[in-house]
Design an enzyme around this catalytic site. Structure first.
Site, short mmCIF file in Angstrom:
data_model
loop_
_atom_site.label_atom_id
_atom_site.label_comp_id
_atom_site.label_asym_id
_atom_site.label_seq_id
_atom_site.Cartn_x
_atom_site.Cartn_y
_atom_site.Cartn_z
N TYR A 9 -2.31 -1.69 10.33
CA TYR A 9 -2.15 -1.84 8.84
C TYR A 9 -0.70 -1.34 8.26
CZ TYR A 9 -4.21 -1.48 4.04
OH TYR A 9 -4.45 -1.31 2.71
N SER A 55 0.87 -1.29 -0.18
CA SER A 55 0.00 -0.09 0.08
C SER A 55 1.04 1.24 -0.12
CB SER A 55 -0.92 0.03 1.30
OG SER A 55 -1.60 1.24 1.53
N1 LIG Z 1 -8.82 0.22 -1.48
C1 LIG Z 1 -7.41 0.70 -1.31
O1 LIG Z 1 -7.58 2.16 -1.04
C2 LIG Z 1 -6.32 0.26 -1.10
C3 LIG Z 1 -5.24 0.97 -0.85
C4 LIG Z 1 -3.96 0.39 -0.79
C5 LIG Z 1 -3.76 -0.97 -0.70
N2 LIG Z 1 -4.87 -1.88 -0.97
C6 LIG Z 1 -4.82 -3.17 -0.50
O2 LIG Z 1 -5.38 -3.83 -1.72
C7 LIG Z 1 -5.82 -5.03 -1.48
C8 LIG Z 1 -7.21 -5.35 -1.87
O3 LIG Z 1 -8.02 -4.71 -1.11
P1 LIG Z 1 -9.42 -4.03 -1.86
O4 LIG Z 1 -9.10 -2.60 -1.78
O5 LIG Z 1 -9.69 -4.53 -3.05
O6 LIG Z 1 -10.47 -4.54 -0.50
P2 LIG Z 1 -11.96 -5.17 -0.74
O7 LIG Z 1 -12.31 -5.11 0.70
O8 LIG Z 1 -12.69 -4.72 -1.73
O9 LIG Z 1 -11.39 -6.61 -1.18
C9 LIG Z 1 -10.65 -7.45 -0.16
C10 LIG Z 1 -10.87 -8.89 -0.43
O10 LIG Z 1 -10.23 -9.68 0.34
C11 LIG Z 1 -11.00 -10.75 0.85
N3 LIG Z 1 -10.35 -11.13 2.47
C12 LIG Z 1 -10.21 -10.71 3.40
N4 LIG Z 1 -10.01 -11.14 4.17
C13 LIG Z 1 -9.54 -12.35 3.83
C14 LIG Z 1 -9.04 -13.71 4.21
N5 LIG Z 1 -8.74 -13.90 5.45
N6 LIG Z 1 -8.58 -14.69 3.16
C15 LIG Z 1 -8.89 -14.43 2.10
N7 LIG Z 1 -9.50 -13.34 1.57
C16 LIG Z 1 -10.03 -12.39 2.30
C17 LIG Z 1 -12.20 -9.84 1.33
O11 LIG Z 1 -13.25 -10.60 1.41
C18 LIG Z 1 -12.55 -9.10 0.24
O12 LIG Z 1 -13.07 -9.85 -0.92
C19 LIG Z 1 -5.53 -5.40 0.10
O13 LIG Z 1 -4.57 -6.22 0.14
C20 LIG Z 1 -5.56 -3.69 0.63
O14 LIG Z 1 -4.81 -3.47 1.74
C21 LIG Z 1 -6.32 -1.23 -0.98
#
Ligand SMILES: NC(=O)c1ccc[n+]([C@@H]2O[C@H](COP(=O)([O-])OP(=O)(O)OC[C@H]3O[C@@H](n4cnc5c(N)ncnc54)[C@H](O)[C@@H]3O)[C@@H](O)[C@H]2O)c1
Length: 271
Positions: A152, A139
């Site tokens: 986080y 991230s």
């Molecule tokens: N959205 C943002 O702004 C952002 C920014 C930086 C990093 N990220 C990272 O991107 C990645 C994806 O996140 P996103 O934004 O698409 O969020 P999201 O909540 O839309 O998707 C995350 C997915 O991970 C799944 N998940 C959660 N716990 C789990 C587990 N124990 N085992 C398997 N699956 C699990 C959830 O069910 C969900 O489908 C994450 O690692 C997040 O930290 C997101």
């Protein structure tokens, strides 16, 4: 240029957000897909949007044995994986002083150990064929630290260190490791967080999630496109969104005192 057509691609957290958009884009690129998520409903919703069937696995990435069993299943049913994207993640918003060990461990087990398990379960098969890529999603919070994001930040900085060490170990081989640093992406992550308080002292989860939705400018589809471009062009570090590039620059210009200008920027973006 790394060709993805007919390759086996694995995506965790494929039931929502960036993971779903990755599944859709990789399917369009002609990959054979293995998709995992702890949320089976979300996973099936993703599968329903794809042009051809994918291997689906309900999986908690925090469960080491289950991740290794998933890797074996992928090899048995689809053959050796080529692209493994450790994307599943969750959020906790709480100050260090008030952060419970339960919330801290929950997040670390998914965001850090989930990435470690996914890497170690699939790496041997990638190395055996001397071909493939491990993509670990960190991230911008693996570049800068933010109040209320101690858990986080700890996980995402750790993912970065782990992935960069792996990258150096793999140098000169046919296997690559990419660390991905998304900025704000319009997904469900803030709404699904274990939320207590945000950096502005807001303790209303709905208000904070709405603020995040305003601040996050990049769509999951744009994020997936940037990640897949990174794989295809053998990039080692992928920043997603103008905000991520700006944050990376501010951190390098002001390695100690970046938080004040960052806070002002985040406030402006949320207005
Ligand atoms: N959205 C943002 O702004 C952002 C920014 C930086 C990093 N990220 C990272 O991107 C990645 C994806 O996140 P996103 O934004 O698409 O969020 P999201 O909540 O839309 O998707 C995350 C997915 O991970 C799944 N998940 C959660 N716990 C789990 C587990 N124990 N085992 C398997 N699956 C699990 C959830 O069910 C969900 O489908 C994450 O690692 C997040 O930290 C997101």
């Amino acid at each position: 240029m790394y060709a993805l057509k007919d390759k086996v691609a694995v995506v965790t957290g494929a039931g929502s957000g960036i993971g779903r958009a990755l599944a859709q884009l990789l399917a369009a690129k002609g990959c054979r897909l293995a998709l995992a998520d702890v949320n089976e409903i979300g996973l099936r919703e993703t599968a329903a949007t794809l042009p051809s069937p994918a291997l689906l696995q309900r999986l908690d990435v925090a469960d080491r044995a289950a991740v290794f069993a998933f890797a074996e299943r992928v090899q048995r049913e689809l053959g050796t994986a080529h692209a493994v994207i450790n994307n599943a993640g969750v959020a906790v918003s709480q100050t260090v002083a008030d952060l419970s060990y339960d919330d801290f461990e929950w997040l670390m087990n998914i965001n850090f150990w989930g990435v470690v398990h996914g890497t170690k379960a699939f790496l041997p098969m990638l190395q055996a064929q001397n071909d493939g890529v491990i993509v670990n999603v960190s991230s911008v919070f693996g570049i800068i630290a933010v109040p209320t994001q101690g858990a986080y930040n700890a996980a995402k900085f750790a993912v970065r260190g782990f992935t960069e060490a792996l990258r150096h170990e793999l140098a000169g081989s046919g296997v690559k490791a990419i660390c991905v640093h998304p900025g704000g992406i319009k997904t469900n992550i803030a709404a699904a967080a274990r939320f207590y308080v945000d950096p502005d002292g807001v303790s209303d989860h709905r208000k904070a999630a709405a603020h995040f939705a305003k601040m996050a400018r990049t769509t999951p589809e744009q994020a997936a496109q940037t990640i897949v471009d990174g794989i295809e062009h053998n990039r080692e570090r992928v920043l997603i969104g103008g905000d991520a590039k700006l944050i990376d620059l501010i951190q390098r210009l002001m390695p100690v005192n970046y938080w004040k200008p960052m806070q002002a920027l985040m406030k402006r973006m949320g207005q």
